[in-house]
Design a protein around this motif. Structure first.
Motif, mmCIF file in Angstrom:
data_model
loop_
_atom_site.group_PDB
_atom_site.id
_atom_site.type_symbol
_atom_site.label_atom_id
_atom_site.label_comp_id
_atom_site.label_asym_id
_atom_site.label_seq_id
_atom_site.Cartn_x
_atom_site.Cartn_y
_atom_site.Cartn_z
ATOM 1 N N LEU A 59 -1.940 5.609 9.922
ATOM 2 C CA LEU A 59 -2.861 4.517 9.580
ATOM 3 C C LEU A 59 -3.264 4.569 8.109
ATOM 4 O O LEU A 59 -3.239 5.613 7.468
ATOM 5 N N GLN A 60 -3.656 3.414 7.604
ATOM 6 C CA GLN A 60 -4.088 3.268 6.216
ATOM 7 C C GLN A 60 -5.493 3.847 6.053
ATOM 8 O O GLN A 60 -6.418 3.450 6.749
ATOM 9 N N ALA A 61 -5.630 4.792 5.163
ATOM 10 C CA ALA A 61 -6.941 5.355 4.847
ATOM 11 C C ALA A 61 -7.466 4.704 3.571
ATOM 12 O O ALA A 61 -6.692 4.286 2.718
ATOM 13 N N SER A 62 -8.777 4.622 3.476
ATOM 14 C CA SER A 62 -9.383 4.096 2.261
ATOM 15 C C SER A 62 -9.583 5.233 1.268
ATOM 16 O O SER A 62 -9.233 6.381 1.555
ATOM 17 N N HIS A 63 -10.192 4.930 0.135
ATOM 18 C CA HIS A 63 -10.467 5.980 -0.854
ATOM 19 C C HIS A 63 -11.440 7.030 -0.317
ATOM 20 O O HIS A 63 -11.523 8.126 -0.844
ATOM 21 N N LEU A 119 -9.943 16.081 7.866
ATOM 22 C CA LEU A 119 -9.084 16.554 6.785
ATOM 23 C C LEU A 119 -9.013 15.522 5.660
ATOM 24 O O LEU A 119 -9.115 15.870 4.476
ATOM 25 N N ALA A 120 -8.871 14.253 6.017
ATOM 26 C CA ALA A 120 -8.809 13.203 5.001
ATOM 27 C C ALA A 120 -10.121 13.109 4.232
ATOM 28 O O ALA A 120 -10.122 12.917 3.011
ATOM 29 N N THR A 124 -10.269 13.819 0.227
ATOM 30 C CA THR A 124 -10.692 12.771 -0.712
ATOM 31 C C THR A 124 -11.898 13.218 -1.518
ATOM 32 O O THR A 124 -11.998 12.889 -2.694
ATOM 33 N N LYS A 125 -12.810 13.977 -0.924
ATOM 34 C CA LYS A 125 -13.955 14.487 -1.672
ATOM 35 C C LYS A 125 -13.522 15.479 -2.729
ATOM 36 O O LYS A 125 -14.039 15.500 -3.836
ATOM 37 N N ARG A 126 -12.543 16.313 -2.399
ATOM 38 C CA ARG A 126 -12.059 17.291 -3.372
ATOM 39 C C ARG A 126 -11.326 16.612 -4.522
ATOM 40 O O ARG A 126 -11.403 17.049 -5.664
ATOM 41 N N LEU A 127 -10.600 15.547 -4.221
ATOM 42 C CA LEU A 127 -9.879 14.830 -5.265
ATOM 43 C C LEU A 127 -10.834 14.085 -6.204
ATOM 44 O O LEU A 127 -10.511 13.877 -7.365
ATOM 45 N N GLU A 128 -12.007 13.694 -5.683
ATOM 46 C CA GLU A 128 -12.987 13.007 -6.510
ATOM 47 C C GLU A 128 -13.676 13.958 -7.480
ATOM 48 O O GLU A 128 -14.231 13.531 -8.473
#
Length: 129
Positions: A59-63, A119-120, A124-128
């Motif tokens: 599925l498509q995840a958002s930011h 996990l997502a 995403t928090k780590r990438l931010e």
């Protein structure tokens, strides 16, 4: 582009895994040493947990990760697949349908979908940062 490739890979893996589940449930019996009571329920939980995880990955995840509604959509889909698998097993000689197997399938799907959801969110928090 990369996200589409990743989602396609998850789709192929989920389809393969669903096919493997179907193939195994088509066998008259699967010999496994009895290590503890109810171990077949654990096997169902793990198998459908993996399916829930892989399906969530399609599925498509958002930011910010996946919306919670997608988790419930995956749980519904995996649960229906588990119910259909139990109905299918009813017609396989040497196998039977069991409502508790279907419940283990649903719980596994929930845990697998939630694991991908979590996990997502973490990634995403780590990438931010």
């Amino acid at each position: 582009m990369l996200q589409g490739t990743i989602r396609s890979s998850f789709l192929l893996a989920a389809l393969f895994w669903a096919g493997l589940i179907f193939y195994l449930s088509s066998q008259p019996s699967i010999e496994a040493p009895a290590l503890f009571p109810g171990q077949d329920k654990l096997f169902h939980l793990i198998a459908f947990g993996i399916l829930g995880f892989l399906t969530m990955g399609t599925l498509q995840a958002s930011h910010a990760g996946y919306p919670t509604g997608q988790v419930w959509l995956v749980v519904l889909a995996v649960t229906l697949y588990g119910i259909l698998d139990e109905v299918h097993q009813y017609f396989v000689p040497g196998r039977s349908a069991d409502v508790y197997d279907a419940l283990a399938d649903a719980l596994g799907g929930l845990l697998g979908a939630w694991a991908m959801y979590y996990l997502a969110r973490v990634l995403t928090k780590r990438l931010e940062q």
